[in-house]
Write a protein that holds these residues in place. Sequence first.
Motif, PDB file in Angstrom:
ATOM      1  N   GLY A  28       0.755  -1.211   0.265  1.00 55.10           N
ATOM      2  CA  GLY A  28      -0.330   0.013   0.317  1.00 55.10           C
ATOM      3  C   GLY A  28       0.831   1.791  -0.063  1.00 55.10           C
ATOM      4  O   GLY A  28       0.453   2.345   0.371  1.00 55.10           O
ATOM      5  N   THR A  51      -7.244  -0.277  -9.299  1.00 49.12           N
ATOM      6  CA  THR A  51      -6.383  -1.092  -8.217  1.00 49.12           C
ATOM      7  C   THR A  51      -7.965  -1.347  -7.210  1.00 49.12           C
ATOM      8  O   THR A  51      -8.793  -0.946  -7.641  1.00 49.12           O
ATOM      9  CB  THR A  51      -6.220   0.298  -7.266  1.00 49.12           C
ATOM     10  OG1 THR A  51      -5.675  -0.720  -5.984  1.00 49.12           O
ATOM     11  CG2 THR A  51      -6.305   0.891  -6.589  1.00 49.12           C
ATOM     12  N   ASP A  53      -7.655  -1.909  -3.640  1.00 51.57           N
ATOM     13  CA  ASP A  53      -7.230  -1.207  -2.630  1.00 51.57           C
ATOM     14  C   ASP A  53      -7.827  -1.690  -2.254  1.00 51.57           C
ATOM     15  O   ASP A  53      -8.073  -1.292  -0.930  1.00 51.57           O
ATOM     16  CB  ASP A  53      -7.912   0.491  -2.666  1.00 51.57           C
ATOM     17  CG  ASP A  53      -7.361   1.106  -1.853  1.00 51.57           C
ATOM     18  OD1 ASP A  53      -6.277   1.202  -1.707  1.00 51.57           O
ATOM     19  OD2 ASP A  53      -8.656   2.730  -1.707  1.00 51.57           O
ATOM     20  N   ALA A  58      -4.963   3.892  -1.324  1.00 52.69           N
ATOM     21  CA  ALA A  58      -4.215   3.953  -2.769  1.00 52.69           C
ATOM     22  C   ALA A  58      -4.679   5.597  -2.948  1.00 52.69           C
ATOM     23  O   ALA A  58      -3.923   6.842  -3.478  1.00 52.69           O
ATOM     24  CB  ALA A  58      -5.652   3.559  -3.937  1.00 52.69           C
ATOM     25  N   TYR A  59      -5.584   5.785  -3.137  1.00 56.43           N
ATOM     26  CA  TYR A  59      -5.651   7.917  -3.079  1.00 56.43           C
ATOM     27  C   TYR A  59      -5.241   8.602  -2.061  1.00 56.43           C
ATOM     28  O   TYR A  59      -4.758   9.845  -2.803  1.00 56.43           O
ATOM     29  CB  TYR A  59      -7.532   8.099  -2.095  1.00 56.43           C
ATOM     30  CG  TYR A  59      -8.707   7.586  -3.119  1.00 56.43           C
ATOM     31  CD1 TYR A  59      -8.516   8.478  -4.815  1.00 56.43           C
ATOM     32  CD2 TYR A  59      -9.241   6.318  -3.190  1.00 56.43           C
ATOM     33  CE1 TYR A  59      -9.589   7.566  -6.156  1.00 56.43           C
ATOM     34  CE2 TYR A  59      -9.924   6.051  -4.634  1.00 56.43           C
ATOM     35  CZ  TYR A  59     -10.042   6.713  -5.080  1.00 56.43           C
ATOM     36  OH  TYR A  59     -11.272   6.808  -6.333  1.00 56.43           O
ATOM     37  N   ILE A  69      -7.728   7.625 -10.661  1.00 55.79           N
ATOM     38  CA  ILE A  69      -7.405   6.218  -9.911  1.00 55.79           C
ATOM     39  C   ILE A  69      -8.984   5.388 -10.429  1.00 55.79           C
ATOM     40  O   ILE A  69      -9.955   6.170 -10.096  1.00 55.79           O
ATOM     41  CB  ILE A  69      -7.251   6.567  -8.212  1.00 55.79           C
ATOM     42  CG1 ILE A  69      -6.404   7.024  -7.645  1.00 55.79           C
ATOM     43  CG2 ILE A  69      -7.388   5.417  -7.580  1.00 55.79           C
ATOM     44  CD1 ILE A  69      -6.300   7.803  -6.781  1.00 55.79           C
ATOM     45  N   VAL A  71     -10.868   2.212  -8.674  1.00 58.54           N
ATOM     46  CA  VAL A  71     -11.395   1.078  -8.023  1.00 58.54           C
ATOM     47  C   VAL A  71     -11.767  -0.104  -8.550  1.00 58.54           C
ATOM     48  O   VAL A  71     -12.866   0.918  -8.771  1.00 58.54           O
ATOM     49  CB  VAL A  71     -11.609   1.631  -6.490  1.00 58.54           C
ATOM     50  CG1 VAL A  71     -12.089   0.678  -5.275  1.00 58.54           C
ATOM     51  CG2 VAL A  71     -10.889   3.085  -6.099  1.00 58.54           C
TER      52      VAL A  71
END
Length: 154
Positions: A28, A51, A53, A58-59, A69, A71
Amino acid sequence: MEVLIPGQERLMINHLVLDFNGTIALDGQIFPFVRDKLVALDKLVKIHVLTADSNGSAYRQCEGLPVEIHVIGKDNQREEKSNFVRRIAPGVAVIGNGVNDELMFREADLSIAVIGKEGCATATLMASNIVVKDVVDGLDLLLMHHRLIPTLRK
């Protein structure tokens, strides 16, 4: 970004799709030198991070980076990634390492497998155009795309 590779059609790359965990991040956390590479690549291509995540980071880790991004769900990840690449094609380069990256590798114009600390799924490795030991090496191939020529020319 345009790359002329002897023996092949002209390679136009407009989008870069990156897997997050195992590719640009470990547990991560984004690898240290990836940030600078992504800022430099922003001048050449639109960057997407796909991802699930899993670590919920991730964010936060991508904050301030020139990336979009996306998800994906916990189920059907292979298909979701493949469908995403198909939607933004043509002109897509992808970098990843997991088995859930295999189908997007098959859809992309250029696919780069990363061995990295997590290793690389055999199916994804076999679907790749190029294999690198480290994501920074893969990103450098795009930043200094003349390096693609010796590896891909026919």
